[in-house]
Design an enzyme around this catalytic site. Structure first.
Site, PDB file in Angstrom:
ATOM      1  N   HIS A   1       0.820  -1.210   0.000  1.00 52.25           N
ATOM      2  CA  HIS A   1       0.000   0.000   0.000  1.00 52.25           C
ATOM      3  C   HIS A   1       0.855   1.262   0.000  1.00 52.25           C
ATOM      4  O   HIS A   1       0.380   2.336  -0.385  1.00 52.25           O
ATOM      5  CB  HIS A   1      -1.017  -0.007   1.150  1.00 52.25           C
ATOM      6  CG  HIS A   1      -0.479   0.248   2.513  1.00 52.25           C
ATOM      7  ND1 HIS A   1      -0.223  -0.748   3.422  1.00 52.25           N
ATOM      8  CD2 HIS A   1      -0.178   1.406   3.150  1.00 52.25           C
ATOM      9  CE1 HIS A   1       0.209  -0.225   4.556  1.00 52.25           C
ATOM     10  NE2 HIS A   1       0.247   1.083   4.414  1.00 52.25           N
TER      11      HIS A   1
ATOM     12  N   ASP B   1       1.222  -7.797   2.335  1.00 52.67           N
ATOM     13  CA  ASP B   1       1.310  -6.356   2.059  1.00 52.67           C
ATOM     14  C   ASP B   1       2.772  -5.918   1.921  1.00 52.67           C
ATOM     15  O   ASP B   1       3.354  -5.352   2.832  1.00 52.67           O
ATOM     16  CB  ASP B   1       0.617  -5.585   3.192  1.00 52.67           C
ATOM     17  CG  ASP B   1       0.348  -4.135   2.827  1.00 52.67           C
ATOM     18  OD1 ASP B   1       0.905  -3.655   1.821  1.00 52.67           O
ATOM     19  OD2 ASP B   1      -0.416  -3.474   3.551  1.00 52.67           O
TER      20      ASP B   1
ATOM     21  N   SER C   1       3.960   2.267   8.401  1.00 52.28           N
ATOM     22  CA  SER C   1       3.704   1.323   7.316  1.00 52.28           C
ATOM     23  C   SER C   1       4.997   1.059   6.569  1.00 52.28           C
ATOM     24  O   SER C   1       5.666   1.996   6.123  1.00 52.28           O
ATOM     25  CB  SER C   1       2.656   1.887   6.353  1.00 52.28           C
ATOM     26  OG  SER C   1       1.389   1.913   6.959  1.00 52.28           O
TER      27      SER C   1
END
Length: 723
Positions: A88, A224, A658
């Site tokens: 992402h 991810d 992230s």
């Protein structure tokens, strides 16, 4: 009776000590770990030293951690500048390289050679070279008698001088950030590389598996991750993109552990967390979850339902809106979890009890009482006073952010400002126009007027119903009444007649002579409406909002200093996140979000197959992955015939983390941080070790996808795998 009392006291002590051992709250500055945290970290199982984490004299963990694009974290995992981050985080870059013919979002992408790695204009990777405490120098000349504006002016002048004289190499940059609400200042010497190329990404059915349904949710089964590579000039220093650039030779890269994790294992996460507000008073926490989160969720809920409906019906719109939808949905769901988490853990009550203890200690110390009397009460009262203005701001912000016609208008107005400055300079004017054309063309490539019109209609209804008339401009109110309060009729007129519904119309407008262009723009119905909305906010909301916020900022800084003085010697304070390099540590553990629900700390590929829904855009599974699963063909990455996917631990993380590396006790890479549990998202304002968990994809699943699924073994061969 006495014996029973003693036993009870001992039990209480043991409970407190146990909580302390597992008290994994905090986002700590790496250069301060040796003084503040090293002993506790080693008590929890860490096998390396603080000097192995942060060292300016030799390669250390900090030299493998990069700020990825300024919005995520990545880590160097090979001697050739290969970096790992989240899918992402790379999503925007992947989308830009995607088309209906080469849909890398849908199918994934793997460069088989260095020459196939794809450049990404504007994408950067920034390393931290050194961190210095400059508080004394920054605040020299500041007095208590100064107003907030005067104080900041003095500090800004000092910071400019410090930044200019800071010791650094010619290719390095200097960044200065305030900490503890402006009570401390640190200087960061950085190196930013501007040639960052896409190396590999799994298809969205792996990298985004579960999509928005599973976002912020545990159990999670998402691979991810994506891979990029940092390139440097032939001298090894930062350089703009060039075919002659070479892969970076890093000061340090992370070795990768193949061992996995078990319950209560020590874990550490390093990265660039974006923003937290851990030291707010109780009324601020109440405002966040009862007023502001509610408003933002309401607006985004309406926008997302419309966009989702279009994306499910139209493949082109799905590609256009994929990144925007994911970005909008991310915090929409986070805010919902934040509200749930505060309620579950009695976060407001926790703050109120903290304030009772603060007041008790304050009142017991005459000197501190004289210095800080009334600070907390006044601050809480100010938050109550600012509530309606802050709520009006958020409704206005969400309207103008999610109805994208306003974004187009903002870009146009920025262009007109630049163009006006260049009116006497033909070359400068032409360049401003060309730059605008390039910017607006990229914008409209991912814009659909029909989608945006329906979003506009829905959000306008909410805005008018929730923002009091006194907070809106009189001209806006007149326009609203002109269409009898019917947002669809208003939208029909605006989107049928405005130039800002397509690139061709806006580009034609930009080609006109300046005065004619401005005259047409002023008469454009979308521009007029945008001006009415902005003037309502600027005149009816912003003055009071800004004045109250200025007072809050000053008193929040004083309250922060008061907390550190009042609780001195009783607790260590860590600074709120502000996109600077931090270390957080915790333990692998499950959690219980609600009555009769217990979650384990690991997920497996079996769970991916259990969630599998053929053809569904969130839960479809690639045929190759199904085949590998059926054959149990996991190579050296599986464990007893099963493939680990994700795990959770109590590391204190937030947005910006992230892509952060999850490290074991030896500083080896064991996973990739990508999310938090839904109920634990309130950790930005109220960390609670009972339910706050960060979610990581197991590094063995990453390697399995790269090697066995994608067949890109060359990348695994670059890495240092350890057992």
């Amino acid at each position: 009776m006495l014996l029973k009392s003693v036993k009870s006291s001992l039990l209480l002590v043991l409970i407190v000590l146990s909580q302390h051992v597992y008290a994994t709250e905090g986002m700590w500055l790496p250069q301060l770990l040796s003084n503040l945290n090293e002993k506790e970290m080693k008590g929890m199982g860490m096998k390396i030293n603080a000097s192995d984490i942060y060292n300016i004299n030799k390669g250390s963990l900090k030299d493998a951690i990069v700020s990825f694009g300024g919005f995520c974290t990545a880590e160097v995992i090979s001697s050739q500048g290969l970096i790992l981050t989240n899918h992402h985080c790379g999503y925007g870059s992947i989308q830009k390289h995607s088309s209906l013919e080469n849909n890398y979002l849908e199918n994934g992408f793997w460069a088989k050679t260095f020459a196939e790695e794809l450049p990404n204009a504007g994408l950067t990777a920034t390393f931290i070279v050194r961190i210095d405490d400059i508080t004394k120098e920054a605040t020299a000349g500041v007095t208590k008698a100064m107003s907030e504006t005067e104080r900041q002016s003095v500090i800004d002048q000092k910071l400019a001088e410090i930044k200019k004289s800071a010791k650094r190499e010619s290719w390095q940059d200097v960044m200065i950030k305030p900490f503890f609400e402006g009570n401390k200042y640190y200087l960061f010497v950085t190196e930013t590389y501007k040639d960052v190329r896409l190396v590999g990404t799994p298809p969205s059915s792996i990298g985004k598996f579960g999509s928005d349904t599973d976002n912020w949710v545990w159990p999670r089964h998402t691979g991810d991750f994506s891979m990029f590579r940092i390139y440097a000039g032939k001298d090894g220093k930062p350089a703009e993109y060039s075919k002659d650039n070479v892969p970076l030779k890093p000061k340090y890269f992370l070795p990768i552990s193949m061992k996995g994790v078990k319950k209560d294992d020590f874990t550490m996460v390093m990265g660039f967390p974006g923003r937290t507000m851990e030291y707010l008073p109780s009324e601020a926490v109440k405002q966040t979850v009862e007023v502001l989160d509610f408003a933002k969720v309401e607006m985004r809920d309406a926008a997302l339902k419309i966009i989702d409906g279009y994306m499910r019906k139209n493949e082109q719109i799905k590609i256009q809106y994929a990144a925007k939808f994911a970005s909008t949905a991310n915090y929409w769901k986070k805010w919902q979890g934040e509200m749930l988490g505060i309620k579950k853990t009695d976060g407001i009550g926790k703050k109120q009890r903290y304030e009772v203890e603060y007041n008790r200690l304050l009142n017991a110390n005459p000197a501190l009482k004289q210095q800080y009397a009334g600070v907390l009460d006044t601050l809480n009262a100010l938050y109550v006073q600012i509530n309606p203005y802050a709520q009006a701001r958020d409704y206005y912000s969400e309207l103008t952010k999610n109805a994208e016609i306003y974004s187009a208008i903002d870009k146009f107005l920025e262009y007109t400002d630049n163009a006006e400055k260049q009116k006497g300079n033909a070359d400068g004017y032409a360049k401003a126009r060309t730059d605008f054309q390039n910017t607006i063309k990229a914008f409209y490539a991912n814009f659909n007027a029909g989608v945006d019109k329906d979003v506009f209609i829905s959000l306008m209804d909410i805005y008018v119903n929730k923002v009091p008339e006194k907070f809106r401009d009189a001209k806006f109110n007149a326009s609203w009444k002109k269409y009898n309060g019917d947002s669809r009729k208003l939208a029909d007129y605006v989107y049928a007649t405005s130039a800002f519904t397509s690139f061709d119309k806006v580009n034609a407008l930009a080609q006109l002579p300046f005065e004619q262009m401005m005259q047409q723009a002023v008469n454009d119905p979308a521009v007029q409406l945008a001006i009415f909305l902005r003037e309502g906010f600027a005149n009816q909301v912003a003055p009071t909002l800004n004045a109250l916020q200025l007072d809050i900022n000053k008193r929040q800084r004083t309250y922060m200093k008061a907390q550190m003085d009042v609780f001195e010697g009783k607790k260590n304070f860590y600074p709120d996140a502000n996109s600077t390099l931090r270390v957080t540590y915790g333990k692998v553990d499950g959690y219980s979000p609600k009555d009769a629900v217990e979650y384990d700390y690991y997920t497996w590929l079996d769970g991916v197959m259990e969630k599998y829904i053929p053809g569904d855009y969130e839960f479809d599974v690639p045929a190759k992955l199904i085949e590998l699963y059926k054959k149990k063909d996991y190579g050296k990455y599986g464990v007893n015939g099963r493939m680990p996917v994700c795990f959770i631990a109590s590391n204190h993380t937030t947005g910006g983390n992230s892509g952060s590396p999850a490290l074991n006790a030896y500083g080896q890479l064991i996973g990739l941080n990508f999310d938090r549990t839904w109920e634990g998202t309130m950790s930005d304002i109220n960390y609670d070790p009972s339910i706050c968990r960060n979610i990581m994809v197991d590094i063995r699943y990453v390697l399995f996808i790269v090697d066995k699924f994608a067949g890109c073994t060359r990348l695994v061969e670059e890495m240092k795998l350890v057992n």
